[in-house]
Design an enzyme around this catalytic site. Structure first.
Site, PDB file in Angstrom:
ATOM      1  N   HIS A  40      41.591  80.239  15.622  1.00 21.89           N
ATOM      2  CA  HIS A  40      41.549  78.770  15.579  1.00 21.89           C
ATOM      3  C   HIS A  40      40.147  78.269  15.270  1.00 21.89           C
ATOM      4  CE1 HIS A  40      45.358  78.414  18.321  1.00 21.89           C
ATOM      5  NE2 HIS A  40      45.601  78.952  17.146  1.00 21.89           N
TER       6      HIS A  40
ATOM      7  N   SER B  65      48.016  78.686  12.124  1.00 20.70           N
ATOM      8  CA  SER B  65      47.172  77.894  13.019  1.00 20.70           C
ATOM      9  C   SER B  65      45.740  77.780  12.503  1.00 20.70           C
ATOM     10  CB  SER B  65      47.170  78.505  14.422  1.00 20.70           C
ATOM     11  OG  SER B  65      48.467  78.507  14.962  1.00 20.70           O
TER      12      SER B  65
END
Length: 508
Positions: free
Chosen positions: A333, A282
């Site tokens: 993230h 991610s």
């Protein structure tokens, strides 16, 4: 005029009719700019002009649907030797709205003898820019054709220049990364299961406590690990769509650096701010978002016209989903997003070097990454570090591996000056399991000093006291545990067992 719209105003051709008498132009990077339709035709009667306005609105509605706009304004320019011979002004007084959807509006303007000044004034008002030309009395056919050719060549040159920016390489490494993460996922499924925390730790998950102990590679290896099939599918789809775009724009080598650098910065951010065991691509995928945002800062018009709005919407949805869902490593993230932007700045674009800008991004990246690692490795008393140690120790305990749990807890106790009750509680339990009863009692009492309502600490002390045949102390601690948490059946069972044993002992 068409040449000026293309060269000076940034318009591009979207429709050119075969007779070269009708031309449609667009300027997508400016959402407020109207679509321009130009028609070279001698207007005789106003009713014929009205029918053409209605046709233009119908064609504009098709264009609106093709480019996905909620509303469309068309500036409809008639170039005619003379205006219509009958009354026509009332037909141009108000814009014509396409009746079926009420979403396409046509504003018509006439450029004709006697109407040039008012026509150019209306065009300038619609574009927000001064548009005016001086005309010769006559033009040769060669001059006309050369200007037509120049306008079309300029349009083609713009398109080719944009394609050169958007298509710098054929995607290859995106597919390689997809294959790698699929292969690693299958391997973990066979050797313990991808949702098994122990398996993830074994094959390189981000575990803060182990990184503190020197296993720095855990900032890299988690990029290729995924926890569960859904996690794998979501990241693989995101990598497919974003990775292909980034690799086409930046080329293979730059994409490789962007992807891995963003993945690492994502896990550095997670290392600093999140104690959870973390895996997944991610951060690297958010790095692709960051690289495309950098592309948008360098080529804002092309970005807006090609991928801008869609990218911002997808990024916004992902961020909202991330921050409203549990169990997601949001710090990873955000770190990946920033890392992708920095990496793109360091690498810039193929065949387009900007050394000063790239050096600025290089030193900025070194400062941020280096400073983060120094801070992370020296902030051993942080809550994030302790939470990570406790989580790792608990994982060892769940596997019955008390030796490794004891090692990681003692190592943390020695490195920090102020462990909290979380560390002392699990350390006391692990020492009890290894029959280090004196140390276990010491650490359980320290846990109670931090939190006098820690019922579990009293429970373990009661067990140790009972094993030492100190029934009186065992009963006191068991009673405190039950009083603090009367709903726990284990506490009640232990107290009953101690009472029975104490009663039996007295009778004997």
């Amino acid at each position: 005029m068409a040449y000026s719209f293309i060269s000076d105003q940034g318009y591009r051709v979207i429709q050119l009719f075969e007779n070269q008498k009708e031309l449609w132009l667009e300027k997508l990077e400016n959402k407020k700019a109207p679509i321009i339709r130009m028609l070279l035709h001698d207007l005789n009667w106003s009713n014929a002009m009205q029918r053409d306005i209605e046709y233009t609105a119908s064609n504009g509605e098709r264009v609106r649907k093709q480019i996905g706009k909620s509303e469309l304004n068309v500036m409809n320019i008639y170039v005619s030797q003379f205006p219509p011979v009958d009354e026509y002004e009332y037909r141009l007084a108000k814009p014509f709205v396409f009746p079926q959807e009420n979403k396409t509006t046509v504003t018509s303007i006439i450029l004709a003898n006697g109407k040039l000044e008012s026509g150019f004034r209306n065009i300038s008002e619609n574009l927000g820019s001064d548009i005016h030309f001086e005309f010769q009395d006559d033009y040769s056919e060669q001059e006309v054709e050369e200007l037509k050719k120049s306008a079309l060549n300029l349009n083609v040159k713009k398109i080719k220049a944009e394609q050169a920016i958007l298509f710098n390489g054929k995607p290859l490494l995106t597919y390689v990364f997809i294959v790698i993460q699929l292969a690693v996922f299958l391997w973990m499924e066979i050797h313990g299961g991808s949702t098994n925390t122990s398996t993830l730790i074994k094959y390189g998950a981000k575990v803060n406590a182990l990184i503190y102990q020197g296993e720095w590679w855990r900032l890299i290896t988690p990029i290729f690990l995924h926890s569960g099939f859904l996690h794998l599918v979501m990241n693989t789809l995101a990598l497919y769509f974003l990775g292909l775009t980034v690799e086409r724009i930046f080329g293979n080598i730059r994409f490789l650096f962007i992807y891995l650098f963003a993945g690492v910065t994502g896990f550095i951010s997670s290392f600093l701010f999140s104690p959870i065991v973390s895996v997944g691509a991610s951060g690297a995928i958010y790095g692709c978002f960051g690289a495309l945002l950098y592309f948008g800062t360098i080529y804002p018009k092309l970005f807006s016209r090609s991928i801008g709005l869609n990218l911002i919407v997808v990024l916004g949805i992902n961020l909202v989903f991330s921050f409203t869902s549990s169990g997601i490593d949001n710090y990873g993230h955000l770190g990946g997003l920033a890392g992708g932007f920095l990496a793109a700045g360091m690498m810039h674009f193929p065949k387009n070097k900007k050394w000063l800008l790239q050096l600025f991004f290089f030193f900025l990246s070194v400062t941020i990454v280096g400073g983060s690692l120094v801070y992370g490795y020296h902030s051993t008393s942080s809550t994030v570090y302790e939470d990570s140690v406790v989580m790792l120790a608990q994982e060892y305990v769940n596997k019955g591996n008390y030796k490794d749990a004891y090692k990681v807890l003692k190592d943390f106790e020695q490195k920090t000056s102020n462990p909290t009750e979380k560390t002392y509680l699990i350390l006391g339990f692990v020492e009890y399991k290894q029959n280090l009863l004196s140390d276990a009692k010491t650490h359980l009492h320290k846990a109670i000093e931090y939190d006098s309502k820690l019922s579990t600490a009293y429970y373990y002390l009661a067990i140790i006291n009972f094993n030492e045949n100190n029934f009186k102390q065992a009963k006191q601690n068991a009673e405190k545990a039950v009083k603090l948490n009367p709903s726990d059946q284990d506490f009640s069972k232990l107290l009953n067992y101690i009472n029975q044993a104490q009663s039996t002992g007295k009778e004997g």
